[in-house]
Write an enzyme that holds these catalytic residues in place. Sequence first.
Site, mmCIF file in Angstrom:
data_model
loop_
_atom_site.group_PDB
_atom_site.id
_atom_site.type_symbol
_atom_site.label_atom_id
_atom_site.label_comp_id
_atom_site.label_asym_id
_atom_site.label_seq_id
_atom_site.Cartn_x
_atom_site.Cartn_y
_atom_site.Cartn_z
ATOM 1 N N SER B 52 84.786 63.861 85.840
ATOM 2 C CA SER B 52 84.467 64.988 84.964
ATOM 3 C C SER B 52 84.751 64.669 83.498
ATOM 4 C CB SER B 52 85.253 66.229 85.406
ATOM 5 O OG SER B 52 86.561 66.210 84.885
ATOM 6 N N LYS B 101 90.987 68.919 81.600
ATOM 7 C CA LYS B 101 89.717 69.146 80.892
ATOM 8 C C LYS B 101 90.008 69.233 79.405
ATOM 9 C CE LYS B 101 87.157 70.119 84.679
ATOM 10 N NZ LYS B 101 87.546 68.969 85.474
#
Lengths: 175, 195
Positions: B52, B101
């Site tokens: 990701s 993230k």
Amino acid sequence: MPAPHTPLQYLINTYSGHPLRLFTVTLRTVLSLHLFVTHGYGYSTTWGASMLPTFEILLDGLLVSKYYRRGRGIQVGDVITFDSVVEPGQKVIKRVLGLEGDYVMRDTPGSGSLEMLQVPKGHCWVIGDNLPHSRDSRHFGPMPMALIRGKVIAKIQPFSERKWVTNGLTPVDEG
Amino acid sequence: MSRLNPLLQRLSQSKPFMRKSGYNLLIFASWIPALVFFNENVGQVAKISGASMYPYLNTSYNEGRSKDLCWVNKWSPGQNLQRGMLVSFWSPSHPEVLAIKRIIAVEGDVVYPRAPCPSPKAEIPAGHVWVEGDNRDGRRSLDSNYYGPIPINLVQGKVTNILWPWASSGPIRWWEFKGKTKVVEGRREDAPQWS
């Protein structure tokens, strides 16, 4: 120096004149207690009217089991403490009324709206016992289970009002 | 108790070596709470799994099975969060998973999200941040485009350094990040409040 026969004599012999030894043993003791409070059982006090009549507005002392942190083994009806969805650093106490996959009512019963929604994966639906004075999932929506700190298992203060906090929801009597 | 007594006697009379190693084991165990405290409140090494954050983290994702190691600073995690910072947080959809993230928008901003997000425009309410993975392919990152803005209280730490591999190791220069997501920067005071 006589041989350490009593525990007190032993402690004096071991730590007196050894500041580093005393410091590390204090550190280990404090951090062991910290581990017990964060992963075992903790103490929490109430503030606010949202859980009336289960808890009083101010300073009821509650025993919290941290085994249930991040929603492990939480069931509908449990009273939980969790980090606020809305205000960083705040802690909140509410009752779980829906788990992931359940269908819950979006608004207060009797408000005219009958909108239902499904609680998403990893979330739960939390509501205060005192509906008119509670800021809960009706305002901020489904709450991530990862915010859960623990489950309230008993009220221990004031001692005269001590009681186990049990699952307050019972099935509807259809008879 | 009668069966336990011989055992205790044998233990107390056992060789100094056995007694010594048992004592050492106890001393070792007494440091475990300190280790847990350090990992939960000071800092921790985190292994990056998944693509990701590609290509910034796990740069060699397509070449082998090695994973990046990062240093996560866990001291006062929810304070002073800025656009571009890498944070580790409990995933809203998977309560036992720590996700890493990048913060795309903070409270008061307006984001124009990508594919799976149902609305064309998202305002970040008070006490929340918008997080996204760096991967250009939105399907490789389970982020705010799926679950919406996340509460700041979910944030557990800030990722400050890459430790492994050597080629990319060093401090993370999050302030140099230029995102592809369109963000209209707002003021924190103007963020939608919760009545």
